[in-house]
Design a protein around this motif. Structure first.
Motif: not given
Length: 74
Positions: A20-31
């Motif tokens: 699986x992947x590739x995964x990306x880490x993002x921030x939306x607001x405070x999450x």
């Protein structure tokens, strides 16, 4: 390892070599979210990494939901 199943082995082992992947880490607001890119600018939420507890109850942040995201221009 012994597997007891009424399903054919082709179905049991389907996708065993798929990574699986590739995964990306993002921030939306405070999450903080971990997403899997589907197409450029669109991703599928894999899981919530960090945020307030009520964020886990928000329907727009459920795993599997498609969201639009963009890379900030530098």
């Amino acid at each position: 390892m012994t597997i007891y199943s009424t399903m054919p082995l082709e179905l049991v082992y389907d996708g065993i070599n798929h990574q699986p992947g590739p995964y990306v880490s993002i921030k939306i607001g405070d999450v903080q979210l971990q997403i899997e890119s589907v197409t450029p600018g669109v991703g599928r939420i894999v899981r919530l990494l960090d945020g307030p507890l009520d964020a886990y109850l928000r329907p727009e942040l459920y795993p599997g939901t498609l969201i639009a995201f963009g890379h900030p221009s530098s």
